[in-house]
Enzyme design. Structure first.
Site, PDB file in Angstrom:
ATOM      1  N   LYS A  21       8.685 -31.714  -8.583  1.00 55.26           N
ATOM      2  CA  LYS A  21       9.562 -30.626  -9.046  1.00 55.26           C
ATOM      3  C   LYS A  21      10.698 -31.188  -9.899  1.00 55.26           C
ATOM      4  O   LYS A  21      10.980 -30.687 -10.993  1.00 55.26           O
ATOM      5  CB  LYS A  21      10.133 -29.895  -7.829  1.00 55.26           C
ATOM      6  CG  LYS A  21      11.106 -28.789  -8.166  1.00 55.26           C
ATOM      7  CD  LYS A  21      11.707 -28.141  -6.935  1.00 55.26           C
ATOM      8  CE  LYS A  21      12.929 -28.877  -6.464  1.00 55.26           C
ATOM      9  NZ  LYS A  21      14.094 -28.032  -6.141  1.00 55.26           N
ATOM     10  N   ASP A  48      10.490 -22.661  -8.755  1.00 60.83           N
ATOM     11  CA  ASP A  48      11.593 -23.351  -9.437  1.00 60.83           C
ATOM     12  C   ASP A  48      11.187 -23.849 -10.821  1.00 60.83           C
ATOM     13  O   ASP A  48      11.935 -23.700 -11.790  1.00 60.83           O
ATOM     14  CB  ASP A  48      12.095 -24.538  -8.603  1.00 60.83           C
ATOM     15  CG  ASP A  48      13.030 -24.088  -7.490  1.00 60.83           C
ATOM     16  OD1 ASP A  48      13.086 -22.871  -7.214  1.00 60.83           O
ATOM     17  OD2 ASP A  48      13.699 -24.956  -6.897  1.00 60.83           O
ATOM     18  N   ASN A  89      15.873 -18.723  -7.482  1.00 61.43           N
ATOM     19  CA  ASN A  89      16.627 -19.353  -6.397  1.00 61.43           C
ATOM     20  C   ASN A  89      16.786 -20.855  -6.633  1.00 61.43           C
ATOM     21  O   ASN A  89      16.982 -21.618  -5.692  1.00 61.43           O
ATOM     22  CB  ASN A  89      15.894 -19.107  -5.068  1.00 61.43           C
ATOM     23  CG  ASN A  89      16.805 -19.273  -3.866  1.00 61.43           C
ATOM     24  OD1 ASN A  89      18.042 -19.240  -3.988  1.00 61.43           O
ATOM     25  ND2 ASN A  89      16.214 -19.472  -2.696  1.00 61.43           N
ATOM     26  N   SER A 192      23.603 -37.618  -3.036  1.00 59.47           N
ATOM     27  CA  SER A 192      22.261 -37.646  -3.645  1.00 59.47           C
ATOM     28  C   SER A 192      22.248 -38.540  -4.891  1.00 59.47           C
ATOM     29  O   SER A 192      21.652 -38.200  -5.918  1.00 59.47           O
ATOM     30  CB  SER A 192      21.781 -36.233  -4.003  1.00 59.47           C
ATOM     31  OG  SER A 192      21.673 -35.427  -2.876  1.00 59.47           O
ATOM     32  N   ASP A 309      15.885 -34.512   0.179  1.00 59.38           N
ATOM     33  CA  ASP A 309      14.926 -33.416   0.344  1.00 59.38           C
ATOM     34  C   ASP A 309      13.795 -33.741   1.329  1.00 59.38           C
ATOM     35  O   ASP A 309      12.908 -32.910   1.538  1.00 59.38           O
ATOM     36  CB  ASP A 309      14.336 -33.021  -1.012  1.00 59.38           C
ATOM     37  CG  ASP A 309      15.364 -32.307  -1.890  1.00 59.38           C
ATOM     38  OD1 ASP A 309      16.406 -31.875  -1.365  1.00 59.38           O
ATOM     39  OD2 ASP A 309      15.114 -32.186  -3.104  1.00 59.38           O
ATOM     40  N   LYS A 336      22.566 -26.076   0.607  1.00 62.87           N
ATOM     41  CA  LYS A 336      21.239 -25.888   0.004  1.00 62.87           C
ATOM     42  C   LYS A 336      20.819 -24.420   0.127  1.00 62.87           C
ATOM     43  O   LYS A 336      21.656 -23.549   0.279  1.00 62.87           O
ATOM     44  CB  LYS A 336      20.244 -26.810   0.684  1.00 62.87           C
ATOM     45  CG  LYS A 336      20.648 -28.283   0.647  1.00 62.87           C
ATOM     46  CD  LYS A 336      20.493 -28.857  -0.738  1.00 62.87           C
ATOM     47  CE  LYS A 336      20.753 -30.351  -0.722  1.00 62.87           C
ATOM     48  NZ  LYS A 336      20.639 -30.935  -2.039  1.00 62.87           N
ATOM     49  N   GLU A 337      19.493 -24.165   0.104  1.00 63.05           N
ATOM     50  CA  GLU A 337      18.989 -22.789   0.157  1.00 63.05           C
ATOM     51  C   GLU A 337      19.537 -22.041   1.376  1.00 63.05           C
ATOM     52  O   GLU A 337      19.650 -20.824   1.386  1.00 63.05           O
ATOM     53  CB  GLU A 337      17.465 -22.780   0.164  1.00 63.05           C
ATOM     54  CG  GLU A 337      16.830 -23.110  -1.175  1.00 63.05           C
ATOM     55  CD  GLU A 337      16.820 -24.598  -1.516  1.00 63.05           C
ATOM     56  OE1 GLU A 337      17.650 -25.369  -0.977  1.00 63.05           O
ATOM     57  OE2 GLU A 337      15.973 -24.995  -2.337  1.00 63.05           O
ATOM     58  N   HIS A 383      12.333 -23.061   1.580  1.00 59.02           N
ATOM     59  CA  HIS A 383      11.005 -23.697   1.588  1.00 59.02           C
ATOM     60  C   HIS A 383      10.947 -24.920   2.499  1.00 59.02           C
ATOM     61  O   HIS A 383       9.946 -25.147   3.158  1.00 59.02           O
ATOM     62  CB  HIS A 383      10.622 -24.074   0.150  1.00 59.02           C
ATOM     63  CG  HIS A 383      11.647 -24.872  -0.593  1.00 59.02           C
ATOM     64  ND1 HIS A 383      11.342 -25.920  -1.413  1.00 59.02           N
ATOM     65  CD2 HIS A 383      13.019 -24.790  -0.628  1.00 59.02           C
ATOM     66  CE1 HIS A 383      12.445 -26.440  -1.931  1.00 59.02           C
ATOM     67  NE2 HIS A 383      13.471 -25.753  -1.471  1.00 59.02           N
ATOM     68  N   ARG A 384      12.023 -25.699   2.530  1.00 57.87           N
ATOM     69  CA  ARG A 384      11.942 -26.925   3.342  1.00 57.87           C
ATOM     70  C   ARG A 384      12.062 -26.622   4.840  1.00 57.87           C
ATOM     71  O   ARG A 384      11.492 -27.321   5.666  1.00 57.87           O
ATOM     72  CB  ARG A 384      12.964 -27.955   2.871  1.00 57.87           C
ATOM     73  CG  ARG A 384      12.776 -28.288   1.398  1.00 57.87           C
ATOM     74  CD  ARG A 384      13.095 -29.673   0.983  1.00 57.87           C
ATOM     75  NE  ARG A 384      13.070 -29.741  -0.478  1.00 57.87           N
ATOM     76  CZ  ARG A 384      11.973 -29.931  -1.234  1.00 57.87           C
ATOM     77  NH1 ARG A 384      10.801 -30.118  -0.669  1.00 57.87           N
ATOM     78  NH2 ARG A 384      12.042 -29.938  -2.552  1.00 57.87           N
ATOM     79  N   LYS A 410       8.824 -21.743  -3.470  1.00 61.66           N
ATOM     80  CA  LYS A 410       9.936 -22.245  -4.297  1.00 61.66           C
ATOM     81  C   LYS A 410       9.594 -23.624  -4.855  1.00 61.66           C
ATOM     82  O   LYS A 410       9.896 -23.938  -5.995  1.00 61.66           O
ATOM     83  CB  LYS A 410      11.226 -22.301  -3.483  1.00 61.66           C
ATOM     84  CG  LYS A 410      12.439 -22.744  -4.283  1.00 61.66           C
ATOM     85  CD  LYS A 410      13.697 -22.691  -3.446  1.00 61.66           C
ATOM     86  CE  LYS A 410      14.954 -22.905  -4.287  1.00 61.66           C
ATOM     87  NZ  LYS A 410      15.198 -24.279  -4.703  1.00 61.66           N
TER      88      LYS A 410
END
Ligand SMILES: O=C(O)C1=C[C@@H](OP(=O)(O)O)[C@@H](O)[C@H](O)C1
Ligand SMILES: C=C(OP(=O)(O)O)C(=O)O
Length: 429
Positions: A21, A48, A89, A192, A309, A336-337, A383-384, A410
């Site tokens: 991604k 994404d 998103n 990160s 991630d 995050k999300e 998603h994670r 995503k």
């Protein structure tokens, strides 16, 4: 749509890793910023990466795609005026394009995920763009955001890196196109940090020159550069594959994942080392990972910022390890999300995991005997979280029902197909 995850004692088979991604979003962007035609082989297909495709088209790039590749004729440094952009998103897509919006007259980023991206902070990037002369309307640093470029020239820019590396990446994509040279100073910490290595790698492939300090806290960017059209090949995705590998680690397994580059700059390749530290039998040779799990794992301590991630998948594996695991330096998982510490641990606890949160840490008291399950999981649009709770469901005594599991698309629309191909007892309902 929901997914039911049933207890699955063993997994076996071979899958090709999905395409990265992070590299797909970057290659799409640098191709759009070039004058001329670039080709990207094996781009990712997910919500994404589709958001980036859609937005660069709205900004004037011309895209032609077949099964294997996408050709992109870019708009260079002059994006077409467009009233609104919808990034879905996708945090990275939003932040990178907020930078590019400073080249235009006026662009509004709309808020289509008020409960997810709509809650995430962008103030540090807004502050940096204002230093370049942009005018920004926003809701306390959140979407919807309108950016009026004001013909930025370059100069000295200070940006905080303590919440997200994506703000710095956004400036690294923007500043080479400005007429004058720029100096970017990163304030506070840089979270990160490894992801900046991916940004610099892609910029170099696109012919851009940037002088970075060794610690990535200071950058000199010559102005008036041009992105060169080029051919790119997208490597396999470690963050998504981390979930498959962790699933193999918690079951009796004979699972092979191909296309995972040993020398990748993706920090999430650390999933391999972490699983090895947990005594999971695996090999990684010729870009192929082979896991022969026996369901037995031992606890681990890990600096999660090196593999942002993949932390949720690592935590899911640790749920079944002997002993207490600790994942530290992970505060930015909260932005995050969803809040990937409080929200994620809440769902894990419902499933029967023994977990504790600190402001910047996740602590897992392993349960090698398995967890109870038998509950409904709230996916929190993440998603994670969906991928990680699925791993836990494979070793839950009673099935887990993951609500709104379609949000897995995503980043990894094929996740459940891949798991089914390996023999996982998962079904859409
Ligand atoms: O630059 C990128 O493509 C990304 C950077 C990371 O975010 P943060 O820097 O906000 O941690 C990562 O979590 C995200 O999935 C993708
Ligand atoms: C946090 C993620 O993505 P983004 O920040 O781009 O929304 C992710 O892919 O886990």
């Amino acid at each position: 749509m929901d997914v039911i995850v049933n207890n699955t004692p063993s997994l076996s088979g071979t899958i090709d890793a999905l395409s990265s991604k992070n590299y797909t979003t970057r290659y799409l962007l640098v191709a759009a910023l070039a004058e001329g035609t670039s080709t990207i082989y094996y781009p990712a297909h997910s919500e994404d990466s589709d958001a980036m495709r859609r937005c660069i088209q709205d900004l004037g790039a011309v895209l032609v795609e077949d099964d294997e590749k996408i050709t992109i004729t870019g708009f260079g440094s002059t994006p077409r005026p467009t009233g609104e952009l919808n990034v879905g998103n996708a945090g990275a897509v939003l932040r990178f394009l907020m930078g590019i919006a400073a080249l235009g007259e006026e662009i509004t980023f709309v808020n289509t995920y008020p409960e997810s991206l709509g809650k995430r902070p962008h103030q540090d990037l807004i502050d940096a763009l204002e230093q370049l002369g942009a005018e920004v309307d926003h809701q306390e640093g959140r979407l919807p955001i309108t950016i009026r470029g004001g013909q930025p020239q370059g100069g000295v820019i200070r940006v905080s890196g303590s919440v997200s590396s994506q703000y710095l990446s956004a400036l690294l994509f923007l500043t080479p196109l400005l007429p004058q040279d720029s100096t970017i100073e990163v304030l506070h910490d840089l979270k990160s940090k490894v992801v900046i290595g991916q940004t610099l790698e892609v910029l170099e492939q696109a012919g851009i020159v940037i002088h970075a300090s060794d610690d990535y806290m200071s950058f000199k960017v010559p102005g008036s550069q041009k992105y060169q059209p080029a051919n790119y090949t997208v490597q396999g995705d470690y963050p998504g594959s981390a979930a498959i590998l962790a699933a193999a680690a918690v079951t009796k397994s004979d699972v092979t994942v191909t296309r995972l580059m040993e020398k990748s700059k993706q920090g999430e390749r650390a999933i391999i080392d972490v699983l090895k530290m947990m005594n999971v039998p695996l090999t990684h040779e010729d870009n192929i990972v082979h896991v022969q799990g026996n369901g037995k794992l031992t606890a681990v301590e890990f600096d999660g910022d090196a593999a942002t991630d993949a932390v949720l998948a690592m935590v899911a594996a640790a749920v079944f390890a002997e002993g207490t695991s600790r994942f530290y330096n992970v505060e930015n998982l909260r932005y995050k999300e969803c809040d990937r510490i409080t929200d994620y641990l809440h769902e894990l606890s419902k499933a029967g995991a023994r977990v504790e949160e600190r402001q910047a840490e996740i602590i897992v008291h392993g349960r090698p005997e398995g967890v109870e399950g038998g509950v409904e999981i709230n996916a929190h649009y993440d998603h994670r979280v969906i991928m990680a709770l699925t791993i836990v469901g494979l070793r839950s005594k009673e099935p887990l029902r993951i609500k709104d599991a379609h949000h897995v698309a995503k980043s990894y629309p094929g996740y459940f197909d891949h798991l089914q191909a390996l023999g996982a007892n998962v079904e859409w309902v």
